[in-house]
Design a protein around this motif. Structure first.
Motif, PDB file in Angstrom:
ATOM      1  N   ALA A 169       0.832  -1.205   0.000  1.00  0.00           N
ATOM      2  CA  ALA A 169       0.000   0.000   0.000  1.00  0.00           C
ATOM      3  C   ALA A 169       0.863   1.251   0.000  1.00  0.00           C
ATOM      4  O   ALA A 169       0.554   2.243  -0.655  1.00  0.00           O
ATOM      5  CB  ALA A 169      -0.912  -0.013   1.220  1.00  0.00           C
ATOM      6  N   LYS A 170       1.986   1.186   0.724  1.00  0.00           N
ATOM      7  CA  LYS A 170       2.842   2.362   0.785  1.00  0.00           C
ATOM      8  C   LYS A 170       3.448   2.651  -0.583  1.00  0.00           C
ATOM      9  O   LYS A 170       3.584   3.800  -0.996  1.00  0.00           O
ATOM     10  CB  LYS A 170       3.939   2.135   1.815  1.00  0.00           C
ATOM     11  CG  LYS A 170       4.831   3.328   1.935  1.00  0.00           C
ATOM     12  CD  LYS A 170       5.927   3.091   2.930  1.00  0.00           C
ATOM     13  CE  LYS A 170       6.970   4.185   2.867  1.00  0.00           C
ATOM     14  NZ  LYS A 170       7.511   4.451   1.561  1.00  0.00           N
ATOM     15  N   GLY A 225       2.060   1.950  -3.398  1.00  0.00           N
ATOM     16  CA  GLY A 225       0.975   2.541  -4.184  1.00  0.00           C
ATOM     17  C   GLY A 225       0.862   4.027  -3.907  1.00  0.00           C
ATOM     18  O   GLY A 225       0.673   4.838  -4.820  1.00  0.00           O
ATOM     19  N   ALA A 226       0.995   4.404  -2.623  1.00  0.00           N
ATOM     20  CA  ALA A 226       0.940   5.822  -2.253  1.00  0.00           C
ATOM     21  C   ALA A 226       2.106   6.576  -2.881  1.00  0.00           C
ATOM     22  O   ALA A 226       1.936   7.684  -3.401  1.00  0.00           O
ATOM     23  CB  ALA A 226       0.972   5.957  -0.735  1.00  0.00           C
ATOM     24  N   ASP A 227       3.304   5.962  -2.849  1.00  0.00           N
ATOM     25  CA  ASP A 227       4.466   6.597  -3.466  1.00  0.00           C
ATOM     26  C   ASP A 227       4.232   6.817  -4.950  1.00  0.00           C
ATOM     27  O   ASP A 227       4.647   7.839  -5.508  1.00  0.00           O
ATOM     28  CB  ASP A 227       5.705   5.709  -3.300  1.00  0.00           C
ATOM     29  CG  ASP A 227       6.293   5.805  -1.910  1.00  0.00           C
ATOM     30  OD1 ASP A 227       7.164   4.997  -1.576  1.00  0.00           O
ATOM     31  OD2 ASP A 227       5.860   6.699  -1.161  1.00  0.00           O
ATOM     32  N   LEU A 244       1.413   7.440  -6.525  1.00  0.00           N
ATOM     33  CA  LEU A 244       0.587   8.645  -6.726  1.00  0.00           C
ATOM     34  C   LEU A 244       1.423   9.908  -6.553  1.00  0.00           C
ATOM     35  O   LEU A 244       1.313  10.854  -7.331  1.00  0.00           O
ATOM     36  CB  LEU A 244      -0.529   8.674  -5.697  1.00  0.00           C
ATOM     37  CG  LEU A 244      -1.845   8.026  -6.069  1.00  0.00           C
ATOM     38  CD1 LEU A 244      -2.828   8.276  -4.961  1.00  0.00           C
ATOM     39  CD2 LEU A 244      -2.390   8.583  -7.357  1.00  0.00           C
ATOM     40  N   GLN A 256     -16.257  13.108  -8.843  1.00  0.00           N
ATOM     41  CA  GLN A 256     -14.911  12.727  -9.258  1.00  0.00           C
ATOM     42  C   GLN A 256     -13.866  13.458  -8.444  1.00  0.00           C
ATOM     43  O   GLN A 256     -12.834  12.896  -8.064  1.00  0.00           O
ATOM     44  CB  GLN A 256     -14.704  13.031 -10.748  1.00  0.00           C
ATOM     45  CG  GLN A 256     -15.384  12.029 -11.637  1.00  0.00           C
ATOM     46  CD  GLN A 256     -15.365  12.463 -13.079  1.00  0.00           C
ATOM     47  OE1 GLN A 256     -15.340  13.645 -13.392  1.00  0.00           O
ATOM     48  NE2 GLN A 256     -15.396  11.508 -13.956  1.00  0.00           N
ATOM     49  N   GLN A 312      -8.592   9.424  -2.787  1.00  0.00           N
ATOM     50  CA  GLN A 312      -7.378   8.691  -3.174  1.00  0.00           C
ATOM     51  C   GLN A 312      -6.153   9.315  -2.545  1.00  0.00           C
ATOM     52  O   GLN A 312      -5.245   8.633  -2.055  1.00  0.00           O
ATOM     53  CB  GLN A 312      -7.216   8.788  -4.692  1.00  0.00           C
ATOM     54  CG  GLN A 312      -7.327   7.489  -5.385  1.00  0.00           C
ATOM     55  CD  GLN A 312      -6.961   7.628  -6.842  1.00  0.00           C
ATOM     56  OE1 GLN A 312      -6.575   8.689  -7.330  1.00  0.00           O
ATOM     57  NE2 GLN A 312      -7.072   6.566  -7.555  1.00  0.00           N
ATOM     58  N   ALA A 321      -3.569   7.695   0.127  1.00  0.00           N
ATOM     59  CA  ALA A 321      -2.121   7.623  -0.055  1.00  0.00           C
ATOM     60  C   ALA A 321      -1.396   8.215   1.153  1.00  0.00           C
ATOM     61  O   ALA A 321      -0.431   7.630   1.664  1.00  0.00           O
ATOM     62  CB  ALA A 321      -1.715   8.356  -1.326  1.00  0.00           C
ATOM     63  N   GLN A 329      -1.676   5.893   4.104  1.00  0.00           N
ATOM     64  CA  GLN A 329      -0.786   4.743   3.977  1.00  0.00           C
ATOM     65  C   GLN A 329       0.637   5.134   4.312  1.00  0.00           C
ATOM     66  O   GLN A 329       1.371   4.391   4.955  1.00  0.00           O
ATOM     67  CB  GLN A 329      -0.813   4.208   2.536  1.00  0.00           C
ATOM     68  CG  GLN A 329      -2.118   3.567   2.140  1.00  0.00           C
ATOM     69  CD  GLN A 329      -2.388   2.329   2.943  1.00  0.00           C
ATOM     70  OE1 GLN A 329      -1.476   1.687   3.415  1.00  0.00           O
ATOM     71  NE2 GLN A 329      -3.647   2.018   3.110  1.00  0.00           N
TER      72      GLN A 329
END
Lengths: 312, 236
Positions: A86-87, A89-91, A93, B142, B149, B153, B156
């Motif tokens: 998950a981390k 995935g955050a990176d 973004l 949206q 999202q 992030a 997380q």
């Protein structure tokens, strides 16, 4: 498995499958995740590009922006980020946001606003791929949109003239390239040995800067000083796109190559694991003699037992 | 945005005084708020202020290595890209909010008709910008999904640590705190935006912690120290 998917996007040149960064991102992601896309490059037909490219058409669904196309592919089970935590995935973004804020303005500027580049390379190239008379209008429109975007997002005070804005965006872009280079380090892809969404985006943005031959190229020169990023682009081009010199990919060899690629990756992973095990064994000296003797004993035991069974 | 700076300067242990002025946008050298006035120098915007403070010898991110600094910059861009744009969208492109909250608030220091003219001008500017970056076609759902999202992030990345880069607060913490606190405490027509943030308990706990530590802290600290010293003396 899924309905046939068609991607319409700008074509390529100079060894790239596409010149347009967003089209390139989607094509790279499709290759990484194994999605079966038929790619239609825009050529001189009357099917004019309406709206923004790339556009994915699957049955009746039409999707236009790269982020939404990637989401759609993921929902169809073509997910290149399956192994990410998950981390990570955050990176992903965060780094994509960095690319869009810092690198994209300079990329747009190099292609569409820098006068020499635009007049000698970009405009003729795009115009040659659009039907007349739209070819007289559309490149100009794309150039104006790019300028608009840069001025509105970056051009507020205290930067009052275009030259100051240009200087600032190129500084930001060079800093972004340095940061990417530091993050990539010596690994093959950004998150280990398999490519992910972030690799697709970085490739999509870097490859046009790296490969297209412009008259004014200070960003390209800066990129060439970062060898790990150049190696990254070249690796993806040779492994995933298999373009010959003329720029056409040999059809039919692709699946065999993809299988071979996956096999070699598996073999590499296994050999890495075996090497690590060997290293662990070698590093712990007090364990090895015991293991050898137990092996010998086991071998001797095994040898003796069948003989003992056979003897009487 | 002002809150980000206050948080950042508090984290550097630099004393500040906050002044609200109606013509603040014109006083600032870059036209953007907020800005700080130190001695005979005026510096505006987060990037230059951070560099200015660094040049004076205070920096929060010295303990990070190169890869972490790259990550920090990337996350700061994510926050700017997503949260800031979403806040702007909600304030200026959502018709209901614009009519009932933003126009009156933005034009309040000025007499009629200047207040209407200025707020329409700002709205037109923001809408142009949204169109250029492709957010104009987005619906409210949206935009809220994008915010979700982004918060996911951030959540997380924060995990169970007290700050984003373990024990020490950095510029990223100040920036995230500023935005999230504003979202959580600003009254809008709908509470959907703050609900999205509240879904992530570690983010709300993070905001509360920073608020307590850096904003209510110094008044309580002096009282606590006085109480503690008086308690200790009878024990000895």
């Amino acid at each position: 498995m899924a309905a046939p998917m068609e991607l319409s996007c700008w074509g390529g040149d100079w060894g790239l499958p596409s010149l347009h960064p967003e089209s390139l991102t989607v094509m790279a992601y499709a290759k990484f995740s194994g999605a079966p896309l038929t790619v239609n490059t825009i050529n001189k037909s009357w099917r004019t590009p309406k709206g923004d490219l790339p556009v994915l058409v699957s049955e009746d669904i039409v999707i236009s922006q790269p982020a939404r196309i990637l989401n759609f592919l993921r929902k169809q089970k073509y997910n290149a980020d399956y192994d990410l935590s998950a981390k990570q995935g955050a990176d992903t973004l965060a780094y994509i946001a960095l690319l869009e804020e810092k690198l994209l303005p300079a990329l747009l500027h190099t292609f569409w606003i820098e006068a020499e580049n635009y007049c000698s390379v970009t405009k003729p190239w795009f115009a040659s791929r659009i039907a007349f008379p739209l070819s007289l209008y559309l490149p100009g429109k794309m150039s104006r949109e790019a300028l608009n975007r840069i001025l509105l997002t970056k051009g507020g005070p205290p930067l009052y003239s275009l030259t100051e804005v240009e200087a600032q965006i190129y500084r930001d872009a060079k800093e972004c390239l340095n940061l990417l280079s530091k993050r990539l380090g010596t690994s093959q892809f950004f998150f280990g040995d398999t490519p992910t969404t972030l690799d697709a985006f970085v490739f999509g943005f870097l490859a046009p800067i790296y490969k297209v031959c412009f008259p004014r190229v200070h960003l390209q020169e800066h990129l060439k000083q970062l060898p790990n990023l150049c190696r990254f682009c070249d690796d993806i081009l040779t492994c995933y796109f298999r373009l010959t010199v003329s720029g056409h990919s040999p059809a039919g060899q692709d699946t065999a190559d993809a299988n071979l690629q996956k096999l070699t990756q598996l073999v590499n992973k296994e050999s890495n694991l075996i090497e690590k095990m060997d290293d662990n064994l070698r590093k712990s000296p007090q364990h090895t003699p015991r293991k050898l003797t137990t092996l010998k004993l086991a071998a001797g035991g095994e040898e003796s037992s069948p003989m003992s069974r056979l003897s009487p | 945005a002002t809150l980000c700076f206050q948080a950042f300067l508090q984290m550097c242990n630099l004393p500040i005084r906050v002044i609200c002025r109606a013509n603040a946008e014109y006083m600032s050298p870059s036209g953007k708020l907020p800005f700080i006035h130190v001695g005979n120098q005026v510096v505006s915007e987060l990037g230059p202020i951070v560099q200015f403070v660094k040049a004076k010898g205070h920096s929060l991110s010295d303990g990070l290595d190169e890869v972490q600094k790259a990550e920090m910059k990337a996350y700061m861009e994510l926050v700017n890209n997503m949260l800031l744009t979403a806040e702007l969208y909600l304030q200026w492109c959502d018709d209901v909010t614009v009519e009932e909250i933003t126009h009156p608030r933005y034009g309040s220091p000025y007499p009629w008709p200047l207040n209407r003219i200025l707020s329409y001008q700002k709205q037109w500017e923001v809408r142009r910008k949204m169109k250029a970056i492709g957010w104009a076609g987005k619906t409210l759902e949206q935009v809220l999904e994008d915010v979700d999202q982004c918060c996911h992030a951030l959540s997380q990345r924060l995990g169970t640590q007290p700050y984003f880069f373990n024990k020490q607060p950095t510029e990223l913490d100040a920036l995230v705190f500023g935005h999230l606190f504003t979202i959580l405490t600003t009254q809008l027509i709908t509470d959907e935006l703050s609900e999205k943030v509240k879904n992530y308990s570690n983010l709300t706990a993070f905001c509360r912690r920073i608020e307590q530590q850096y904003f209510e802290g110094h008044e309580r600290d002096s009282a606590a120290i006085a109480a503690r010293s008086s308690k200790r003396s009878p024990l000895r």
